[in-house]
Structure formats: structure tokens, C-alpha cells
Write a protein that holds these residues in place. Structure first.
Motif, PDB file in Angstrom:
ATOM      1  N   ALA A 146      17.126   0.577  -6.441  1.00 31.57           N
ATOM      2  CA  ALA A 146      15.793   0.279  -6.969  1.00 31.57           C
ATOM      3  C   ALA A 146      15.361  -1.139  -6.706  1.00 31.57           C
ATOM      4  CB  ALA A 146      15.788   0.550  -8.487  1.00 31.57           C
ATOM      5  N   THR A 147      16.212  -1.995  -6.126  1.00 30.50           N
ATOM      6  CA  THR A 147      15.860  -3.403  -5.900  1.00 30.50           C
ATOM      7  C   THR A 147      15.066  -3.621  -4.614  1.00 30.50           C
ATOM      8  OG1 THR A 147      17.980  -3.733  -4.779  1.00 30.50           O
ATOM      9  CG2 THR A 147      17.896  -4.178  -7.160  1.00 30.50           C
ATOM     10  N   LEU A 148      14.979  -2.621  -3.745  1.00 29.38           N
ATOM     11  CA  LEU A 148      14.237  -2.777  -2.490  1.00 29.38           C
ATOM     12  C   LEU A 148      12.746  -2.951  -2.770  1.00 29.38           C
ATOM     13  CD1 LEU A 148      16.035  -0.106  -0.298  1.00 29.38           C
ATOM     14  CD2 LEU A 148      16.379  -2.572  -0.324  1.00 29.38           C
ATOM     15  N   PRO A 149      12.026  -3.568  -1.806  1.00 29.96           N
ATOM     16  CA  PRO A 149      10.591  -3.812  -2.040  1.00 29.96           C
ATOM     17  C   PRO A 149       9.747  -2.548  -1.869  1.00 29.96           C
ATOM     18  CG  PRO A 149      11.191  -4.609   0.098  1.00 29.96           C
ATOM     19  CD  PRO A 149      12.467  -4.156  -0.529  1.00 29.96           C
ATOM     20  N   PHE A 150      10.232  -1.455  -2.529  1.00 29.40           N
ATOM     21  CA  PHE A 150       9.463  -0.210  -2.487  1.00 29.40           C
ATOM     22  C   PHE A 150       9.555   0.427  -3.876  1.00 29.40           C
ATOM     23  CE2 PHE A 150      11.105  -0.925   1.789  1.00 29.40           C
ATOM     24  CZ  PHE A 150       9.951  -0.820   2.558  1.00 29.40           C
ATOM     25  N   LEU A 151       8.631   1.291  -4.206  1.00 29.54           N
ATOM     26  CA  LEU A 151       8.692   2.074  -5.447  1.00 29.54           C
ATOM     27  C   LEU A 151       8.101   3.433  -5.175  1.00 29.54           C
ATOM     28  CD1 LEU A 151       5.587   2.237  -6.827  1.00 29.54           C
ATOM     29  CD2 LEU A 151       6.070  -0.180  -7.229  1.00 29.54           C
ATOM     30  N   ILE A 152       8.481   4.391  -6.091  1.00 31.16           N
ATOM     31  CA  ILE A 152       7.986   5.761  -5.966  1.00 31.16           C
ATOM     32  C   ILE A 152       7.437   6.184  -7.306  1.00 31.16           C
ATOM     33  CG2 ILE A 152      10.244   6.801  -6.475  1.00 31.16           C
ATOM     34  CD1 ILE A 152       9.497   8.992  -4.389  1.00 31.16           C
ATOM     35  N   THR A 153       6.351   6.823  -7.324  1.00 28.86           N
ATOM     36  CA  THR A 153       5.694   7.258  -8.555  1.00 28.86           C
ATOM     37  C   THR A 153       6.243   8.607  -8.975  1.00 28.86           C
ATOM     38  OG1 THR A 153       3.917   8.332  -7.341  1.00 28.86           O
ATOM     39  CG2 THR A 153       3.629   5.977  -7.861  1.00 28.86           C
ATOM     40  N   GLU A 154       5.824   9.036 -10.197  1.00 29.96           N
ATOM     41  CA  GLU A 154       6.267  10.334 -10.710  1.00 29.96           C
ATOM     42  C   GLU A 154       5.779  11.478  -9.838  1.00 29.96           C
ATOM     43  OE1 GLU A 154       5.055  10.703 -14.705  1.00 29.96           O
ATOM     44  OE2 GLU A 154       6.460   9.176 -15.484  1.00 29.96           O
ATOM     45  N   SER A 155       4.694  11.218  -9.137  1.00 24.33           N
ATOM     46  CA  SER A 155       4.149  12.282  -8.260  1.00 24.33           C
ATOM     47  C   SER A 155       4.792  12.274  -6.887  1.00 24.33           C
ATOM     48  CB  SER A 155       2.636  12.117  -8.123  1.00 24.33           C
ATOM     49  OG  SER A 155       2.337  10.851  -7.528  1.00 24.33           O
ATOM     50  N   GLY A 156       5.710  11.296  -6.615  1.00 25.62           N
ATOM     51  CA  GLY A 156       6.415  11.277  -5.347  1.00 25.62           C
ATOM     52  C   GLY A 156       5.787  10.398  -4.284  1.00 25.62           C
ATOM     53  N   THR A 157       4.873   9.506  -4.675  1.00 23.86           N
ATOM     54  CA  THR A 157       4.238   8.625  -3.693  1.00 23.86           C
ATOM     55  C   THR A 157       5.037   7.357  -3.557  1.00 23.86           C
ATOM     56  OG1 THR A 157       2.060   9.501  -4.255  1.00 23.86           O
ATOM     57  CG2 THR A 157       2.130   7.417  -3.060  1.00 23.86           C
ATOM     58  N   ILE A 158       5.374   6.992  -2.294  1.00 22.83           N
ATOM     59  CA  ILE A 158       6.128   5.781  -2.022  1.00 22.83           C
ATOM     60  C   ILE A 158       5.152   4.666  -1.678  1.00 22.83           C
ATOM     61  CG2 ILE A 158       7.870   4.719  -0.550  1.00 22.83           C
ATOM     62  CD1 ILE A 158       9.051   7.468  -0.081  1.00 22.83           C
TER      63      ILE A 158
ATOM     64  N   GLU B 231       0.843  -1.188   0.000  1.00 19.56           N
ATOM     65  CA  GLU B 231       0.000   0.000   0.000  1.00 19.56           C
ATOM     66  C   GLU B 231       0.875   1.234   0.000  1.00 19.56           C
ATOM     67  OE1 GLU B 231      -2.222   0.169   3.614  1.00 19.56           O
ATOM     68  OE2 GLU B 231      -0.453   0.145   4.919  1.00 19.56           O
ATOM     69  N   ARG B 232       0.220   2.357  -0.154  1.00 23.45           N
ATOM     70  CA  ARG B 232       0.901   3.647  -0.091  1.00 23.45           C
ATOM     71  C   ARG B 232       1.341   3.884   1.328  1.00 23.45           C
ATOM     72  NH1 ARG B 232      -0.958   8.517   1.642  1.00 23.45           N
ATOM     73  NH2 ARG B 232      -0.009  10.413   0.766  1.00 23.45           N
ATOM     74  N   ILE B 233       2.657   4.258   1.430  1.00 24.86           N
ATOM     75  CA  ILE B 233       3.142   4.440   2.795  1.00 24.86           C
ATOM     76  C   ILE B 233       3.591   5.865   3.055  1.00 24.86           C
ATOM     77  CG2 ILE B 233       3.810   2.012   3.023  1.00 24.86           C
ATOM     78  CD1 ILE B 233       6.691   2.854   2.503  1.00 24.86           C
ATOM     79  N   TYR B 234       3.904   6.658   1.986  1.00 24.08           N
ATOM     80  CA  TYR B 234       4.307   8.037   2.236  1.00 24.08           C
ATOM     81  C   TYR B 234       4.224   8.824   0.933  1.00 24.08           C
ATOM     82  CZ  TYR B 234       6.736  12.029   4.247  1.00 24.08           C
ATOM     83  OH  TYR B 234       7.038  13.278   4.721  1.00 24.08           O
ATOM     84  N   GLN B 235       3.931  10.143   1.065  1.00 22.92           N
ATOM     85  CA  GLN B 235       3.897  11.081  -0.065  1.00 22.92           C
ATOM     86  C   GLN B 235       5.029  12.079   0.123  1.00 22.92           C
ATOM     87  OE1 GLN B 235       1.877  11.336  -2.974  1.00 22.92           O
ATOM     88  NE2 GLN B 235       3.480  12.823  -3.439  1.00 22.92           N
ATOM     89  N   VAL B 236       6.022  12.038  -0.807  1.00 20.18           N
ATOM     90  CA  VAL B 236       7.150  12.957  -0.751  1.00 20.18           C
ATOM     91  C   VAL B 236       6.701  14.305  -1.273  1.00 20.18           C
ATOM     92  CG1 VAL B 236       9.500  13.421  -1.511  1.00 20.18           C
ATOM     93  CG2 VAL B 236       8.795  11.075  -1.016  1.00 20.18           C
TER      94      VAL B 236
END
Length: 862
Positions: free
Chosen positions: A159-171, A137-142
């Protein structure tokens, strides 16, 4: 001063790049001064104003008259947020008084800046906590921005960690984390880049939070425990242990508890130690039926709403010999009659005793140790049976058992198993007394000598009886025969408990000299009697009785000394005294000692004697009427010493003597005086009702009087009709005196001698009735003339009423009496006579009536 151009290079326009650091040179200029201003400038170039107002610039000297405008760095110039241009007014003043004021315009130019993070990432290191088991789920908004408002790009390294960030900065997280399997912490480098390639990087810490998602489990394998009963509180039974997978790398935080209802055990909530907290009695319900105790132990990995596991354990309670034999009751009370035969069964103790230990090896007991005072009279048949029997005969009256009624015995009842607990049984055996003997009086008969003057209620003696029975019986006394007279049913009373004999009525020796009665002593079952004789002792308790006890008569003033006055004598009797014991003396009224009695003592009769002559003429005597109080005592035969100790009784006789004066005797008159009291009635206005009431009462009284007058007139006309034509010849009416004689059953309490006939007569002191002594014949009424003469006596003595005769006498007797009294009416109309004249007339009438044998009551006086 006056304005002169002193600046060189001003006014001017210059630029400065945004974000310029402090001390960056913006513009240089010079100041020219007059040759006469040898000392230079008085006031250095100064920014006196700016538009807009700012403190971002200042002026520094380069040396000599050269100056420059520099940035202060406070505030830092920002093209995007601050004004784009500033007009600075610079002022200078030389020493000659010349001044100059010019404007320097500074324009701020834009610069491509690095993107900046905003929010929490801008001011501190950011840490994000993620619960294990949380789905992706979404965990933080940069939050980041470009000063030039350019579009930014976000990226994560690595980039291999089990997280991703969107173009809008959402982790976002890309997996479901497991604290027990995955790393507990992740470090993310977040980079933001503008179109020109300028970037900024911040580190984000992501911590995985361990959640209670695992169930604890018990590590203790034992399920059955055995302990003896009656363990002291705090005794440890078992140590229960468990583990929680959530706490593999840290101390366990488990909580232990007992879920089943239990009052014998408790468990330490932190350590799981199971221990005894209450008394465990194997011999009491419910353990006496079910000696096993089952406990449900629960372990929980949180103080509330955590994961739990349960385990059942069984504790077996073993019996021990911890109870002595008990007997209910622990004290026995039995009774047996005295003289009971040996071998008589009294009580079986085993029927009342038991040992409550459950195990048969712990509840066996026997009876031993029979002891106590008199225990030789009792025995136990065997130590097992517990049967108590008598072995001897007990007689309460025997010297070997001196009054022992209750025997206190003790028997020990004891366990056969170690540690041989025991108890003491108390047996109280009361020997019932048998009433074997009759009460026996200490005397077969009793004689009491009692004075006849003993007061009513006094104790005259005591009877006593004893009973050989033990314990001593309560003996009750009573009078069962005798003890009474014709007038009194009970003269004597006996105390039911003490045997005291008391008198209930006055004793009289002259009536009864001896009383004999029978008393009874009873112990409620058996009784015996005794005779009591009471001898009455004579005492001088009777008064002399004299006849007459009242006498009234008249004597002439010239009566000779030594004369027996009117032949008067008194005769006295005393029921308990000798006739010679009488003594006579006049106690009152004998003024000048004119009167005496002869003999004065030693006889039951005595005559009244004139002891001295009256002397009124010289004033020695003034009293014409003597009221003598004569005392007759019965102490003549007693010596002076005996008179102080013996009882003496006194009788009384009252004599009334009137002295008749001679005609020549002058009577001293005492002048009198009159007291006049004047009363004056004053009318009060508030008492208006008084005349009203008086007037009303007067009217009512007049009406009543008028009515009575009418009735009187009517009665006169009826009884005395008017004379008619043929009325009989009018005769002179005869004056008649009708004397009605009424015969009364009168008590005559006085005696006197008739002065005419010398005969003794009796009279009643209240009514005046008279009769001849020793005869029931009443005295004949005196002539009216005598009554009249006595009535007119100046001494003031009233006329006595004639003796009444029977209303049924013949009319002839009434006529004869009427005829005899007619001549007496005339003297009554004569004027009142002096006392001397009255005395002469009385003496004359007395001489005329001596032959008739009649005596006037009036002539004797009262």
C-alpha cells in the motif's frame, strides 16, 4: 423386446455440487437380469436422453452389474449460469431381450466461489503505460465479479506505492512521475475479496514512459574556425557535439542542421560533422568584401516538433594565390601603317590586365617573354609597364618583309607570388598597306587583229596591268575613250576584273578598217591608261548583189539556139570580191538544160542564152513556163583546195520565162474527171433551234436587202432624173475608159527589157509598177487591146494593172488616152481563142506597136 424392471435404485434423485471436477460420482445403481440371461446384459446402461440436453454426465461400470453416474467436466457445472436440474433417461437391454428405461434426476447445488477477474486481467498479464509528467489521475478500472453476486472489496499490496484503488476497483496515481528521477516500472498486486473472505489476486505492471521534456545542449565550446579558400568538397571543418538529458542512459538521438542560408557548408544530421560542400572563392563576391561566413547550427532531439538549441559559429576564409593574371581581351588587334617611324606606341597591356586575388601579396604581376615572327620590330618598354612600341620600320614591298601583313606576337603575364601562375597574351599587329605605286600596263599599247566575221561577244584579246603595291591591289579595267562609231556608241567591252576585250557589235571591214580606243587600269586611287588598236581583217562575208534579181519575160517557141534571150544580162557587184570571181549557174528549173549564161564565170556581167531548141511536138518538153533559180558565187578565182577553207558567198536571181507556142503547135490535153460528192441532211428533232435560227436570219437578210434596194433607187433618181419636155437632144453616149494615174514612191527591185523598144526598165515585183531604167519617167499605159489580148491568153496569166499616173494630170491627156482605148473594147467581146490564135494576135499587135515606143506590162508577164 418387452419392458421389464431391470434397474435397482431407479428412478431416483441425486445432487451434485457446481464446479465438480470430471469423474465425481453422482449416483450408484444396479441392474438385475433373469437367471436365464447367463451372459448378463446385451446393452450396457446408457444415457439416451437428458432434459435439458447435456453431456456433463456419463455412466461408468463399478464391476459386475453395479454402475454409477459421474461428471465429465465438459462442460463444468455452474450453478449461476447453467440449469439447476437435469433429467437423465437411462436405458438397458439384457441378453434375453428384456429392456428397461428409468429416469435419474440430478440437482446442481450452489457453492461459494472465489471472485473472478474479467476483461484483460482475466486472460493475460496486464501492463499499463503512464507518461512521465502526467498529473495524478485515474489510470485503470479493474473489472471483477463474484459468482454469487456478492459485493467485492479491492486492495493494493503493498500500500506504500504511489497508487491507490477505490472500492469500485478504480486505480489512481497519486503523484506526477519524472522519468529521470523516479523508478521506471511499478508492480501492483490487486486483490478482490468476497464477503466470505474468498479472494483472487492479479499483478498489474505500470511502466513510466519517458517523454521528450528536456532540451538538448551543445558540448562543443569553440565558436570561431579559420580555413583557406578553395578547399575540396568533403573537407571537415569542425565536429559539433551535443547532449540530451532525456537520453542519459541511452545513445543520443539528436539531429543537427544549419539554419542560415548557406551553399558552402553542410552538416551531417546524425554526427554533427561540419564539412565543405561547395567551392569557396575568396576572390568573388561577397567573400571579397566580407571573408567571414556565419552559420547557425541547430540541434533537435526529435525529427519534428522536438526541443531545439542553436549555436552560432563563424568561419574565416583566408586568401591564397589561386588566380593567374587575366587580360581582357586576351588577344589584341592593332594596326599601323607601313613605314611607321620607330618608337611609335601601340598598346599599354597593363590597362587591360589584372589579378583578382584579394591579398596584395597575391595579385602582383609583370610582363615578360615578347616573342613571335617579326618580334624584332617591336619591344616592351619595361616588364612592369607593359607598353608595346615599334622598334623598326616595316615596308611591305621590301624583300626583308615579303608580303607580311600581320605579325603575331605573344607576351607572358605572370604572378610574382608562388606558384607563379601565368597567362599568354596574343597581339596581332596588322600593317596597313599604303598605296604608293600607280598601276602599270604590261604594254604601253596593244594591237589586236580581228576578222570582220568574228561573232559578237567573242574575246579579241586581253590587256593586263600590274601594281607593285603589296598586297596586290584589285585593278579595275574600263574603256575611257574611243571604241565607238556613228551607229554604235560602244563597239567594244572590257571585263572590269580580267581585262578581256570583247566585241559588242558586228565588225565590217568595208565600213571601218581600224578602231582605236583607250583603256584605263585603276586601283581605286591611282590609274593609268594604254592605247588599244583593233585592226579589222577583211573576209569574204559579202554576198554578190545582182541587178535585176528578178526578171519575167516571154519568148517564142521557135527562138533560135544561141540567141541572147531578149538581150537579157545581169550585172553583179560584191563589196569584198574581184569582178572576175563571179561564177554563174542555174540551180533550179532548167529542165532539159535549155538555158545557160555566157560567160559562165570570170565577169561581173553575163547574158542569158538559149542553149537548146524546144521540142513540144515529140513530147520532150511539156513545161511552157520556166522558173529559173540562178546562183552567182564569188569562188571563181579559188582553187579546189581553197574552196574547202575559204568563205564563199552566193547571190541569187530568179527568172520567170513563158514560152509562147506557134499557132500550129498542138497542146496535149489531159483528160479530166469530176468527183461528185452527195451530202444528205437529216433533220434531228433535238436540233429544233436550227430552222428557227435560219428563218430569223433569212428575215433579217431580206430586210437589209430591201433597205439597200430602197437606197439604190433613191440614188438613181437623184443622179439620173427622168427626161423632161425641154430635155436636150439625145446623143449616143461615148464609152470612155478613165485610167487614174497615182504616183507612188515605189521601190523597184526587178529589171526587164522591153521587147518592142529594147530599152531596160525596172519594176516592182509586188505591185507591178514600172519605169525606164536610169530615169524617173514611168512607163505609159498600153493600149486596151493589148491588155485584152493578154487577158484572154489561154495560158492563164492574169492581166497586169496599168501603171498609175498622178491624179492631177490635165483632162486633155485623160481624153486622149480614152480615145486611144475605145477601139479595144470590141475584141474583148469575141469568143475565147486557142493558145495558138492568141500567140498570132500577140505577135501581130507587137509588130503594130513597135513604132509607138510603148510596152505593155501584160506582155512581159510577171
Amino acid at each position: 423386446g418387452r419392458r421389464t424392471r431391470l434397474f435397482k435404485g431407479l428412478p431416483a434423485t441425486s445432487t451434485v455440487e457446481e464446479n465438480a471436477a470430471a469423474g465425481v460420482s453422482v449416483y450408484d445403481f444396479n441392474v438385475t437380469v433373469s437367471p436365464s440371461a447367463s451372459e448378463g446384459v446385451a446393452i450396457l446402461p446408457t444415457i439416451v436422453n437428458s432434459n435439458p440436453l447435456t453431456e456433463a454426465f456419463d455412466i461408468e461400470s463399478k464391476g459386475g452389474l453395479e454402475y454409477r453416474v459421474v461428471t465429465t467436466g465438459n462442460p463444468v457445472l455452474d450453478y449461476e449460469t447453467m440449469p439447476k436440474s437435469f433429467d437423465l433417461q437411462i436405458f438397458v437391454d439384457d441378453t434375453t431381450g428384456r429392456t428397461d428405461l428409468d429416469i435419474l434426476t440430478i440437482r446442481v447445488t450452489d457453492k461459494n466461489e472465489h471472485p473472478v477477474f474479467r476483461g484483460n486481467m482475466a486472460i493475460q498479464s496486464l501492463t499499463i503505460y503512464v507518461l512521465e509528467g502526467t498529473p495524478p489521475e485515474r489510470i485503470y478500472q479493474v473489472d471483477a465479479a463474484d459468482p454469487e453476486n456478492a459485493k467485492l472489496k479491492y486492495s493494493l499490496i503493498p500500500a506504500t506505492l504511489p497508487f491507490l484503488i477505490t472500492e469500485s476497483g478504480t486505480i489512481f496515481s497519486t503523484k506526477k512521475f519524472d522519468y529521470e528521477k523516479d523508478p521506471h516500472c511499478y508492480f501492483l498486486n490487486v486483490t478482490v475479496t468476497d464477503p466470505d473472505g474468498l479472494n483472487s489476486t492479479k499483478t498489474v505492471n505500470i511502466n513510466i514512459i519517458n517523454t521528450n521534456d528536456e532540451t538538448p545542449y551543445f558540448t562543443t565550446k569553440q565558436r570561431i574556425y579559420r580555413i583557406p579558400e578553395e578547399q575540396s568538397p568533403g573537407t571537415i571543418v569542425a565536429n559539433i557535439t551535443a547532449k540530451d538529458p532525456d537520453d542519459e542512459d541511452s545513445p543520443s538521438r539528436l539531429f543537427y542542421s544549419i539554419q542560415s542560408s548557406n551553399r558552402h557548408f553542410s552538416i551531417n544530421p546524425s554526427t554533427g560533422t561540419l564539412q565543405v560542400t561547395g567551392r569557396i572563392d575568396r576572390d568573388a563576391l561577397p567573400l571579397s568584401l566580407h571573408p567571414n561566413i556565419s552559420l547557425i547550427v541547430q540541434v533537435e532531439d526529435g525529427p519534428s516538433n522536438g526541443h531545439t538549441s542553436e549555436m552560432e559559429i563563424t568561419i574565416i576564409i583566408d586568401d591564397i594565390n589561386d588566380n593567374p593574371p587575366e587580360c581582357n581581351p586576351s588577344a589584341f588587334r592593332k594596326e599601323a601603317n607601313e613605314n611607321t617611324t620607330p618608337g611609335t606606341f601601340l598598346v599599354d597591356l597593363r590597362n587591360y590586365c589584372k589579378d583578382i586575388d584579394i591579398d596584395p601579396s597575391n595579385n602582383q604581376f609583370n610582363f615578360t617573354g615578347l616573342s613571335g615572327f617579326g618580334s624584332n620590330n617591336f619591344a616592351l618598354e619595361s616588364t612592369v609597364s607593359g607598353r608595346l612600341v615599334m622598334t623598326g620600320t616595316i615596308d611591305l614591298e621590301s624583300t626583308t618583309n615579303p608580303g607580311t601583313e600581320v605579325y603575331t606576337l605573344t607576351v607572358r603575364v605572370q604572378d610574382l607570388a608562388y606558384p607563379n601562375y601565368s597567362n599568354i597574351i596574343y597581339i596581332y599587329i596588322r600593317i596597313r598597306a599604303v598605296n604608293e605605286f600607280f598601276p602599270v600596263f604590261t604594254n604601253s599599247s596593244y594591237v589586236f587583229n580581228v576578222s570582220e566575221i568574228t561573232k559578237v561577244g567573242s574575246s579579241i584579246g586581253r590587256v593586263h596591268a600590274i601594281d607593285k603595291d603589296w598586297p596586290p591591289s584589285v585593278i579595275t579595267y574600263s574603256i575611257v575613250a574611243g571604241g565607238g562609231t556613228r551607229d554604235y556608241t560602244n563597239i567594244f567591252w572590257i571585263s572590269p576584273t580580267k581585262g578581256d576585250v570583247r566585241i559588242l557589235a558586228r565588225l565590217d571591214y568595208e565600213t571601218t578598217q581600224k578602231h582605236i580606243f583607250t583603256v584605263q587600269a585603276s586601283d581605286q586611287e591611282k590609274s593609268t591608261t594604254a592605247s588599244v588598236t583593233v585592226n579589222i581583217l577583211e573576209e569574204n562575208d559579202e554576198e554578190p548583189v545582182c541587178l535585176p534579181n528578178f526578171y519575167s519575160f516571154q519568148i517564142p517557141v521557135s527562138l533560135a539556139v544561141g540567141t541572147n534571150i531578149n538581150g537579157f544580162r545581169i550585172e553583179c557587184q560584191d563589196r569584198d570580191s574581184d569582178p572576175r570571181s563571179f561564177r554563174y549557174f542555174i540551180n533550179e528549173g532548167n529542165e532539159n538544160n535549155h538555158f545557160t549564161f555566157s560567160p559562165s564565170a570570170g565577169s561581173n556581167t553575163s547574158r542569158l542564152i538559149l542553149a537548146s531548141q524546144f521540142d513540144y511536138e515529140r513530147g520532150l518538153d511539156t513545161n511552157w513556163i520556166y522558173s529559173l533559180r540562178v546562183y552567182i558565187t564569188d569562188d571563181n578565182l579559188l582553187s579546189a583546195r581553197d574552196k574547202t577553207t575559204h568563205l564563199i558567198n552566193t547571190g541569187t536571181v530568179t527568172l520567170s520565162i513563158r514560152v509562147i507556142p506557134n499557132p500550129t503547135t498542138a497542146i496535149t490535153m489531159t483528160p479530166g474527171f469530176t468527183v461528185v460528192t452527195k451530202r444528205e441532211n437529216l433533220y434531228s428533232g433535238s436540233a429544233w433551234y436550227v430552222p428557227f435560227v435560219i428563218t430569223l436570219g433569212s428575215l433579217l437578210l431580206l430586210g437589209v436587202l430591201g433597205y439597200l434596194g430602197f437606197l439604190l433607187v433613191t440614188w438613181v433618181h437623184t443622179c439620173c432624173p427622168p427626161a423632161g419636155i425641154n430635155a436636150p437632144e439625145k446623143k449616143k453616149p461615148k464609152k470612155e475608159v478613165v485610167v487614174t494615174m497615182t504616183k507612188l514612191n515605189t521601190i523597184f527591185d526587178g529589171e526587164a527589157r522591153d521587147p518592142v523598144t529594147g530599152r531596160m526598165y525596172e519594176f516592182n515585183t509586188r505591185s507591178g509598177a514600172r519605169r525606164w531604167k536610169n530615169s524617173n519617167e514611168p512607163l505609159q499605159p498600153m493600149l486596151a487591146g493589148h491588155a485584152t489580148t493578154s487577158a484572154t491568153d489561154s495560158s492563164g496569166q492574169g492581166t497586169d494593172r496599168p501603171e498609175a499616173a498622178s491624179k492631177k494630170e490635165p483632162s486633155e491627156k485623160r481624153k486622149e488616152l480614152t480615145a486611144a482605148t475605145k477601139p479595144a473594147a470590141k475584141p474583148s467581146a469575141e469568143p475565147s481563142e486557142t493558145p495558138g490564135q492568141g500567140g498570132l494576135r500577140l505577135q501581130k499587135q507587137k509588130e503594130e506597136s513597135e513604132g509607138r515606143g510603148l510596152s505593155s506590162p501584160a506582155s512581159q508577164g510577171r
